[in-house]
Design a protein around this motif. Structure first.
Motif, PDB file in Angstrom:
ATOM      1  N   TRP A  19       0.827  -1.203   0.000  1.00  0.00           N
ATOM      2  CA  TRP A  19       0.000   0.000   0.000  1.00  0.00           C
ATOM      3  C   TRP A  19       0.864   1.258   0.000  1.00  0.00           C
ATOM      4  N   ARG A  24      -2.146   2.809  -3.563  1.00  0.00           N
ATOM      5  CA  ARG A  24      -3.523   2.456  -3.925  1.00  0.00           C
ATOM      6  C   ARG A  24      -4.048   1.402  -2.961  1.00  0.00           C
ATOM      7  N   VAL A  25      -5.168   1.713  -2.372  1.00  0.00           N
ATOM      8  CA  VAL A  25      -5.768   0.817  -1.397  1.00  0.00           C
ATOM      9  C   VAL A  25      -6.328  -0.418  -2.084  1.00  0.00           C
ATOM     10  N   THR A  28      -3.923  -3.258  -2.138  1.00  0.00           N
ATOM     11  CA  THR A  28      -3.787  -3.823  -0.804  1.00  0.00           C
ATOM     12  C   THR A  28      -4.970  -4.725  -0.485  1.00  0.00           C
ATOM     13  N   LEU A  29      -6.160  -4.313  -0.879  1.00  0.00           N
ATOM     14  CA  LEU A  29      -7.350  -5.125  -0.674  1.00  0.00           C
ATOM     15  C   LEU A  29      -7.234  -6.456  -1.419  1.00  0.00           C
ATOM     16  N   ILE A  68      -7.244  -2.415   6.478  1.00  0.00           N
ATOM     17  CA  ILE A  68      -7.481  -1.748   5.197  1.00  0.00           C
ATOM     18  C   ILE A  68      -8.344  -0.501   5.381  1.00  0.00           C
ATOM     19  N   ALA A  71      -6.202   2.197   6.719  1.00  0.00           N
ATOM     20  CA  ALA A  71      -5.332   2.712   5.659  1.00  0.00           C
ATOM     21  C   ALA A  71      -6.115   3.594   4.689  1.00  0.00           C
ATOM     22  N   TRP A  72      -7.321   3.181   4.360  1.00  0.00           N
ATOM     23  CA  TRP A  72      -8.152   3.957   3.451  1.00  0.00           C
ATOM     24  C   TRP A  72      -8.510   5.307   4.080  1.00  0.00           C
ATOM     25  N   ASP A  75      -5.556   7.548   3.891  1.00  0.00           N
ATOM     26  CA  ASP A  75      -5.394   7.985   2.501  1.00  0.00           C
ATOM     27  C   ASP A  75      -6.358   9.126   2.182  1.00  0.00           C
TER      28      ASP A  75
END
Length: 84
Positions: A19, A24-25, A28-29, A68, A71-72, A75
């Motif tokens: 990530w 870009r998330v 990572t997803l 996630i 993290a999103w 972001d």
């Protein structure tokens, strides 16, 4: 910590590194989804029942989804700051 705990921690750190590098998330997803699928298949191969393997992997997926989501959120905060 056992070897499995260290391995899972390493996988999570690699996912966060993906990530951080790509920014870009979505990637990572996908990474964590593939890891969860692999964990589920391994548990089935390790002679666990389908239900036990599913619920064990589901608990892991919850932890990964929380990572996630965090993290999103970070972001989105970065993008909001850059727009101001």
């Amino acid at each position: 910590m056992s070897v499995v705990d260290w391995f899972i921690l390493g996988v999570i750190l690699v996912g966060l590194l993906v990530w951080a590098i790509t920014g870009r998330v979505f990637y990572t997803l996908i990474y964590f989804a593939l890891f969860s699928l692999g964990s589920f298949i391994y548990r089935l191969y390790d002679s666990q029942s389908f239900i036990d393997a599913f619920f064990s992997s589901f608990g892991l997926v919850d932890i990964l989804i929380l990572i996630i989501a965090l993290a999103w959120f970070i972001d989105k905060l970065k993008k909001k700051r850059n727009q101001s």
